[in-house]
Design a protein around this motif. Structure first.
Motif, PDB file in Angstrom:
ATOM      1  N   SER A   1      28.420  37.470  42.764  1.00 38.20           N
ATOM      2  CA  SER A   1      28.255  38.860  42.344  1.00 38.20           C
ATOM      3  C   SER A   1      27.616  39.648  43.475  1.00 38.20           C
ATOM      4  O   SER A   1      26.986  39.081  44.374  1.00 38.20           O
ATOM      5  N   PHE A   2      27.811  40.962  43.419  1.00 41.58           N
ATOM      6  CA  PHE A   2      27.192  41.855  44.389  1.00 41.58           C
ATOM      7  C   PHE A   2      27.020  43.214  43.749  1.00 41.58           C
ATOM      8  O   PHE A   2      27.609  43.509  42.702  1.00 41.58           O
TER       9      PHE A   2
ATOM     10  N   ARG B   1      39.339  35.704  41.445  1.00 44.06           N
ATOM     11  CA  ARG B   1      39.696  36.171  40.106  1.00 44.06           C
ATOM     12  C   ARG B   1      38.673  37.174  39.600  1.00 44.06           C
ATOM     13  O   ARG B   1      37.481  37.058  39.881  1.00 44.06           O
ATOM     14  N   ASN B   2      39.167  38.119  38.821  1.00 39.52           N
ATOM     15  CA  ASN B   2      38.332  39.110  38.119  1.00 39.52           C
ATOM     16  C   ASN B   2      37.548  40.017  39.050  1.00 39.52           C
ATOM     17  O   ASN B   2      36.404  40.376  38.764  1.00 39.52           O
ATOM     18  N   LEU B   3      38.155  40.391  40.148  1.00 35.26           N
ATOM     19  CA  LEU B   3      37.538  41.327  41.085  1.00 35.26           C
ATOM     20  C   LEU B   3      38.150  42.698  40.867  1.00 35.26           C
ATOM     21  O   LEU B   3      39.361  42.874  41.027  1.00 35.26           O
ATOM     22  N   SER B   4      37.340  43.661  40.471  1.00 34.65           N
ATOM     23  CA  SER B   4      37.832  45.020  40.257  1.00 34.65           C
ATOM     24  C   SER B   4      38.109  45.680  41.596  1.00 34.65           C
ATOM     25  O   SER B   4      37.350  45.522  42.543  1.00 34.65           O
ATOM     26  N   GLN B   5      39.190  46.430  41.669  1.00 36.23           N
ATOM     27  CA  GLN B   5      39.521  47.129  42.917  1.00 36.23           C
ATOM     28  C   GLN B   5      38.834  48.481  42.992  1.00 36.23           C
ATOM     29  O   GLN B   5      38.755  49.069  44.062  1.00 36.23           O
ATOM     30  N   CYS B   6      38.320  48.991  41.863  1.00 37.87           N
ATOM     31  CA  CYS B   6      37.567  50.242  41.825  1.00 37.87           C
ATOM     32  C   CYS B   6      36.267  49.988  41.067  1.00 37.87           C
ATOM     33  O   CYS B   6      36.306  49.535  39.920  1.00 37.87           O
ATOM     34  N   ILE B   7      35.139  50.274  41.701  1.00 37.63           N
ATOM     35  CA  ILE B   7      33.853  50.027  41.070  1.00 37.63           C
ATOM     36  C   ILE B   7      32.942  51.241  41.245  1.00 37.63           C
ATOM     37  O   ILE B   7      33.197  52.110  42.072  1.00 37.63           O
TER      38      ILE B   7
ATOM     39  N   ARG C   1      26.742  46.095  39.185  1.00 40.46           N
ATOM     40  CA  ARG C   1      26.880  44.684  39.550  1.00 40.46           C
ATOM     41  C   ARG C   1      28.316  44.252  39.267  1.00 40.46           C
ATOM     42  O   ARG C   1      28.838  44.473  38.185  1.00 40.46           O
ATOM     43  N   VAL C   2      28.938  43.642  40.254  1.00 43.66           N
ATOM     44  CA  VAL C   2      30.308  43.158  40.149  1.00 43.66           C
ATOM     45  C   VAL C   2      30.273  41.639  40.206  1.00 43.66           C
ATOM     46  O   VAL C   2      29.718  41.067  41.140  1.00 43.66           O
ATOM     47  N   GLU C   3      30.851  40.988  39.198  1.00 43.51           N
ATOM     48  CA  GLU C   3      30.921  39.536  39.164  1.00 43.51           C
ATOM     49  C   GLU C   3      32.375  39.100  39.283  1.00 43.51           C
ATOM     50  O   GLU C   3      33.264  39.736  38.712  1.00 43.51           O
TER      51      GLU C   3
END
Length: 119
Positions: free
Chosen positions: A65-66, A5-11, A16-18
């Motif tokens: 997160s990464f 859940r809540n993973l953006s496909q464009c970053i 930081r992506v959580e």
């Protein structure tokens, strides 16, 4: 039928992506206890692989997160107790600058498709 859940496909590179991994029973009811072995790897466009360490929330969900370090397409692989989630690895486009209005997507593993945006 567990899901990410809540993973953006464009970053944006360096951002930081959580996101969350939610475990479910075979009947699609959410698990409400922790202890599953959740394994997450991020493969960058250059082929570098980074292990992402999830935090067990003890309620059937895991936060992770990464930070993507390379522009291009990255692949996020997620498995629970040694079994890859359906649809894994997930493609993520890493760019130099995406606007803040980009909303996260919910990835539904029952058929591997994306639905969203979430929230």
């Amino acid at each position: 039928t567990s899901e990410v859940r809540n993973l953006s496909q464009c970053i944006t590179v360096g951002q930081r992506v959580e996101f969350a991994v939610v475990t479910k029973y075979g009947n699609s009811d959410q698990c409400f206890s922790g202890g599953s072995q959740v394994s997450i790897d991020l493969k960058s466009s250059t082929g570098d692989i980074t292990a992402v360490q999830p935090t067990d929330n003890d309620d059937g969900s895991y936060m992770a997160s990464f930070i993507a370090e390379h522009v291009g397409e990255a692949k996020l692989s997620v498995s629970i107790n040694g079994q890859p989630l359906k649809g894994s690895p997930y493609s993520i486009v890493v760019g130099r600058n995406y606007p803040a209005i980009d909303k996260p997507w919910k990835i539904v593993n029952s058929n591997g498709s994306m639905s969203g945006p979430a929230g």
